[in-house]
Design an enzyme around this catalytic site. Structure first.
Site, PDB file in Angstrom:
ATOM      1  N   CYS A 165       0.832  -1.204   0.000  1.00 16.78           N
ATOM      2  CA  CYS A 165       0.000   0.000   0.000  1.00 16.78           C
ATOM      3  C   CYS A 165       0.874   1.264   0.000  1.00 16.78           C
ATOM      4  CB  CYS A 165      -0.995  -0.026   1.149  1.00 16.78           C
ATOM      5  SG  CYS A 165      -2.394   1.102   0.889  1.00 16.78           S
ATOM      6  N   HIS A 225      -3.628  -4.895   0.520  1.00 17.40           N
ATOM      7  CA  HIS A 225      -3.107  -5.320   1.818  1.00 17.40           C
ATOM      8  C   HIS A 225      -3.167  -6.853   1.944  1.00 17.40           C
ATOM      9  CE1 HIS A 225      -2.319  -1.671   4.205  1.00 17.40           C
ATOM     10  NE2 HIS A 225      -3.213  -1.101   3.407  1.00 17.40           N
ATOM     11  N   GLU A 254      -1.389  -8.841   3.734  1.00 20.36           N
ATOM     12  CA  GLU A 254      -1.169  -9.319   5.107  1.00 20.36           C
ATOM     13  C   GLU A 254      -2.489  -9.489   5.854  1.00 20.36           C
ATOM     14  OE1 GLU A 254      -1.909  -5.074   5.788  1.00 20.36           O
ATOM     15  OE2 GLU A 254      -0.886  -6.214   4.223  1.00 20.36           O
TER      16      GLU A 254
END
Length: 237
Positions: A109, A213, A215
């Protein structure tokens, strides 16, 4: 031996106290992929930061606020969000040192935007006011572990080698995006409105950034573990 992965942090103030912070999703994703995460504190002392560069095997630039437009020669527009000059300077320094060493680098990001700006590129300060007919990229109230839109992946890319697919669904939490591409980078994924969703280096062994994102998706969408698995594998070399 598990490689040591440096993760950039941000400062959060609560009352009279300030804390170096990082979303635990990044830490969990690195651990699950077989790495040892090391939070790098946001400090101004460059000698101390160089010690971290000596210790780590790879560097992950995490998400966060907007990059100051002065770094790419622009004045701020009214839609610009929160900027942190200290974080910009600390991350620019870390990137240059790691890049010069050909260290594996990944950006998420804000992190992909940081990589691009550090290599001489620029970003749209606000895609909704600067890109005509842009789609929704920052849904309000959506959980981070929920996919939101599709992206197209270029076949001749590390990202395609990782996901083995030309289209995947990703989450999305950004109002900025890459505009002019930095030196030595190539685009490897786009959203359906043409916004750049991923880049990689053509001059270093492994420098890769994504606009979404991953993660946050790892716990519910195992597909995205592949990205961290490959990053940690590169850091193990």
């Amino acid at each position: 031996m598990r490689p040591i992965i440096g993760l950039t942090t941000f400062i959060e103030s609560k009352g009279t106290h300030s804390y170096n912070c990082l979303n635990s999703n990044y830490i969990n994703a690195i651990v699950e992929a077989g790495g040892t995460p090391m939070m790098i504190p946001l400090i101004e002392d460059r000698e101390s930061l160089l010690k971290y560069i000596d210790i780590i095997d790879g560097l992950l630039f995490t998400g966060g606020g907007d990059i100051a437009p002065l770094y790419f020669g622009e004045n701020p527009i009214k839609e610009l969000g929160t900027i942190e000059h200290e974080r910009d300077g600390y991350e620019m320094f870390l990137f240059k040192e790691a890049y010069d060493l050909n260290m594996p680098i990944m950006g998420i990001c804000r992190g992909v935007q940081l990589i691009n700006v550090a290599l001489g590129g620029s970003v749209y300060q606000d895609i909704y006011s600067q890109i005509e007919n842009s789609l929704g990229h920052n849904p309000k109230g959506s959980p981070m572990n929920q996919v939101h839109h599709m992206i197209r992946i270029e076949k001749n890319s590390k990202l395609y080698d990782i996901f083995e697919n030309e289209t995947i669904a990703v989450n999305s939490f950004h109002h900025q995006a890459i505009k002019d591409l930095g030196k030595g980078l190539k685009v490897t994924a786009y959203s359906y409105d043409g916004i750049i969703e991923a880049v990689e280096s053509v001059e270093r062994d492994f420098v890769l950034g994504v606009q979404w994102h991953p993660e946050a998706l790892v716990p519910k969408h195992q597909l995205f573990t592949r990205l961290f698995d490959e990053f940690v594998r590169q850091c193990s070399k």
